[in-house]
Design a protein around this motif. Structure first.
Motif, PDB file in Angstrom:
ATOM      1  N   TYR A  17      -2.661  -2.981   8.134  1.00 14.54           N
ATOM      2  CA  TYR A  17      -1.215  -2.965   8.290  1.00 14.54           C
ATOM      3  C   TYR A  17      -0.716  -1.580   7.919  1.00 14.54           C
ATOM      4  CZ  TYR A  17      -1.107  -3.735   3.229  1.00 14.54           C
ATOM      5  OH  TYR A  17      -1.309  -3.625   1.888  1.00 14.54           O
ATOM      6  N   TYR A  18       0.473  -1.256   8.370  1.00 11.55           N
ATOM      7  CA  TYR A  18       1.038   0.066   8.131  1.00 11.55           C
ATOM      8  C   TYR A  18       1.609   0.159   6.725  1.00 11.55           C
ATOM      9  CZ  TYR A  18       0.704   1.047  13.098  1.00 11.55           C
ATOM     10  OH  TYR A  18       0.248   1.273  14.360  1.00 11.55           O
ATOM     11  N   GLU A  59       7.669  -3.453   0.876  1.00  9.72           N
ATOM     12  CA  GLU A  59       6.418  -4.172   0.637  1.00  9.72           C
ATOM     13  C   GLU A  59       6.356  -5.493   1.426  1.00  9.72           C
ATOM     14  OE1 GLU A  59       2.757  -3.917  -0.654  1.00  9.72           O
ATOM     15  OE2 GLU A  59       4.221  -2.406  -1.266  1.00  9.72           O
ATOM     16  N   GLU A  60       7.461  -6.223   1.488  1.00 11.61           N
ATOM     17  CA  GLU A  60       7.469  -7.512   2.200  1.00 11.61           C
ATOM     18  C   GLU A  60       7.409  -7.357   3.718  1.00 11.61           C
ATOM     19  OE1 GLU A  60      11.777  -6.423   1.313  1.00 11.61           O
ATOM     20  OE2 GLU A  60       9.926  -6.487   0.160  1.00 11.61           O
ATOM     21  N   ASP A  61       7.685  -6.153   4.244  1.00  8.17           N
ATOM     22  CA  ASP A  61       7.645  -5.917   5.686  1.00  8.17           C
ATOM     23  C   ASP A  61       6.289  -5.439   6.183  1.00  8.17           C
ATOM     24  OD1 ASP A  61      10.266  -6.689   5.992  1.00  8.17           O
ATOM     25  OD2 ASP A  61      11.034  -4.658   5.698  1.00  8.17           O
ATOM     26  N   LYS A  62       5.412  -5.034   5.300  1.00  6.45           N
ATOM     27  CA  LYS A  62       4.103  -4.528   5.717  1.00  6.45           C
ATOM     28  C   LYS A  62       3.305  -5.580   6.471  1.00  6.45           C
ATOM     29  CE  LYS A  62       3.567  -1.028   2.165  1.00  6.45           C
ATOM     30  NZ  LYS A  62       2.747  -0.553   1.043  1.00  6.45           N
ATOM     31  N   VAL A  63       3.421  -6.827   6.083  1.00  5.03           N
ATOM     32  CA  VAL A  63       2.688  -7.914   6.730  1.00  5.03           C
ATOM     33  C   VAL A  63       3.079  -8.034   8.200  1.00  5.03           C
ATOM     34  CG1 VAL A  63       2.217 -10.393   6.618  1.00  5.03           C
ATOM     35  CG2 VAL A  63       2.635  -9.118   4.536  1.00  5.03           C
TER      36      VAL A  63
END
Length: 143
Positions: free
Chosen positions: A19-20, A3-7
């Motif tokens: 975003y992916y 979740e924190e990497d989607k940005v």
């Protein structure tokens, strides 16, 4: 994808931000991800401009399923982005600059690899000083 990497995968298209939700290109489910992205990008143009102008991929310019390749002057692989050895060879073979124009040109070429060499800007300070108006060296200012 965490979740924190989607940005970190965010991109903007026509007043909308996306975003992916899953890992993009080159990883699991890349084909479906690519297709979904292209449909998202060209949704308003589908069945209109795209087919009207017969837009399509050029197979001669496309490469799929490779471990590494040259892209925009860099070598892209599973290790990441690296400097193209051919470009480095060209820089090394340049003659020593003898005019202001040649120093500027040389610094422009070094700018290509600045992100790969630690403290490159600091190492080039002498060259930057040569470009000052009151430099101790006499230059021909014509480019």
């Amino acid at each position: 994808m965490a979740e924190e990497d989607k940005v970190k995968t965010m991109f903007i298209i026509m007043r909308s931000t996306f975003y992916y939700n899953v890992m993009p290109f080159g990883l699991k489910n890349a084909g479906a991800t690519y297709q979904r992205t292209m449909v998202t990008l060209f949704y308003s143009m589908m069945h209109k401009e795209i087919e009207k102008y017969k837009l399509q991929l050029n197979p001669a310019k496309c490469t799929f399923g490779v471990k590494s390749g040259k892209l925009l002057g860099f070598v892209v692989s599973e290790k990441g982005i690296e400097v193209d050895p051919d470009k480095v060879k060209e820089i090394l073979e340049l003659p020593s600059p003898s005019t202001v124009c040649e120093v500027r040109s040389f610094l422009g070429r070094l700018n290509y690899i600045v992100r790969f060499i630690a403290n490159l800007i600091d190492k080039c300070q002498l060259l930057f000083r040569l470009l000052r108006k009151n430099a101790a060296v006499e230059w021909d200012d014509e480019c």
